[in-house]
Write an enzyme that holds these catalytic residues in place. Structure first.
Site, short mmCIF file in Angstrom:
data_model
loop_
_atom_site.label_atom_id
_atom_site.label_comp_id
_atom_site.label_asym_id
_atom_site.label_seq_id
_atom_site.Cartn_x
_atom_site.Cartn_y
_atom_site.Cartn_z
N HIS A 49 0.72 -1.27 0.07
CA HIS A 49 -0.08 0.02 -0.04
C HIS A 49 0.85 1.06 -0.25
O HIS A 49 0.38 2.45 -0.19
CB HIS A 49 -0.96 -0.03 1.26
CG HIS A 49 -0.53 0.25 2.50
ND1 HIS A 49 -0.27 -0.77 3.27
CD2 HIS A 49 -0.16 1.29 3.11
CE1 HIS A 49 0.40 -0.21 4.51
NE2 HIS A 49 0.48 0.99 4.53
N ASP A 86 0.62 -7.62 1.50
CA ASP A 86 0.78 -6.28 1.45
C ASP A 86 2.23 -6.08 1.35
O ASP A 86 2.76 -5.14 2.38
CB ASP A 86 0.11 -5.71 2.78
CG ASP A 86 0.19 -4.26 2.93
OD1 ASP A 86 0.09 -3.61 1.76
OD2 ASP A 86 0.09 -3.62 3.91
N SER A 172 4.86 2.71 7.84
CA SER A 172 4.35 1.64 7.09
C SER A 172 5.64 1.24 5.96
O SER A 172 6.08 2.08 5.75
CB SER A 172 3.09 1.54 6.41
OG SER A 172 1.98 1.75 6.97
#
Length: 335
Positions: A49, A86, A172
């Protein structure tokens, strides 16, 4: 923090108005971990992402929150992605990195997340809020927590490490380290609530080490000129996570129509098949399939994995498909 980098993603975001759908340029930041090196590339793992929908990806080495040194802000390309986990691996050409930077950066030392225990101290490193790399500390709060996140428009659920080390927006893709400085997790999401604080999550490195290895070994590709692109010759619709749960169908690109004489039909793809992988990379939507195909030329042979209904269950089949030209495929069917 020689193994952790900052990542900037310049992409486009679609938004709806009364007058139709428009695209607007957007910019987001995240983190990455230097995971490998070969003769020509430095390889960095991050979250999918973080780089999703990117038109341009930049990696910033030696980020300390001050103004970026242009020599250390370097363009990167996507090596491979796994939407379901992910994960993404991006590549920076060694020839683009200044020698003094190469002398400083290091490949992360991989630990064993399977040996983690609740209460064990950990450190989270990442590009929090896009201000530059920062370090927070905490403990392992829980293991194998099932957490759902949005990735490429799909809801994916994985078992993650829970920590009270602060993992904020921009973190992230950054590193979760044990007390030995070994990489034991990839920072992924932060649970945000007015009532709950200190719930950060990371992907256990031991669960995805083989997937990262596969992504690192993928052949780098540049987008093919539109006139030379390869096509399957299908129409498709998305099997979203909601549809998957409601009807027991695999997430992917549902084949709604097959063009006569084009690549898909010749290879045996049928209406009702669901495409779930292209060249080893997960496919979770029809648009993602079209984007992935834009990196392959007509005449190339590519492995495509489908799920086909066989009685009450879906059966996985992998087909080697030689892509058609736009004329053979009827381009309008794929646009």
């Amino acid at each position: 923090m020689p193994s952790v980098v900052s990542i900037t993603n310049v992409g486009t975001t679609e938004f709806q108005t009364f007058f139709g759908t428009y695209e607007q340029e957007s910019q987001s930041s995240g983190s990455g971990i230097i995971i490998g090196k070969n003769d020509t590339e430095l390889l960095i793992v991050t979250n999918n992402h973080v780089i999703s929908n990117a038109k341009e990806i930049s990696v910033y080495f030696n980020s300390d929150g001050e103004d970026a040194d242009e020599d250390n802000v370097i363009s990167a390309k996507i090596k491979g992605t796994d939407v379901n986990k992910d994960l993404a691996v991006i590549s920076v050409a060694l020839e683009d990195i200044p020698q003094e930077t190469l002398d400083i950066v290091k490949i992360a030392t991989i630990g064993d997340s399977a040996m983690l225990e609740i209460g064990e101290p950990v450190v989270a490193i990442g590009n929090a809020y896009g201000y530059g790399l920062s370090v927070t500390s905490g403990i392992v709060s829980a293991l194998n927590r099932e957490v759902s996140v949005q990735s490429d428009g799909q809801t994916i659920t994985n078992k993650l490490i829970q920590t009270d080390a602060a993992i904020n927006p921009g973190n992230s893709g950054g590193a979760l380290l044990n007390s030995k400085g070994e990489l034991i997790g990839i920072n992924s999401v932060k649970f945000i609530s007015e009532d709950v604080e200190g719930m950060g999550y990371a992907i256990p490195i031991s669960d995805v080490e083989s997937i990262i290895g596969d992504l690192m070994n993928k052949v780098m590709r540049d987008q093919v000129k539109e006139v030379d692109r390869g096509y399957l010759g299908i129409n498709g619709v998305d099997v979203t996570s909601d549809v998957s749960k409601s009807y027991g169908m695999p997430i992917g690109a549902y084949v709604d129509k097959v063009v006569d004489g084009a690549a898909a039909q010749k290879a045996g793809i049928q209406k009702g098949d669901i495409i779930t992988k292209l060249d080893g990379s997960s496919i979770t939507s029809y648009n993602q399939l079209k984007e992935a195909l834009s990196y392959y030329a007509a005449g190339e042979t590519v492995p495509i994995t489908i799920q086909r209904l066989d009685g009450p269950e879906y059966k996985e089949i992998t087909l080697d498909i030689t892509l058609s030209t736009s004329l053979q495929a009827g381009v309008k069917s794929e646009e």
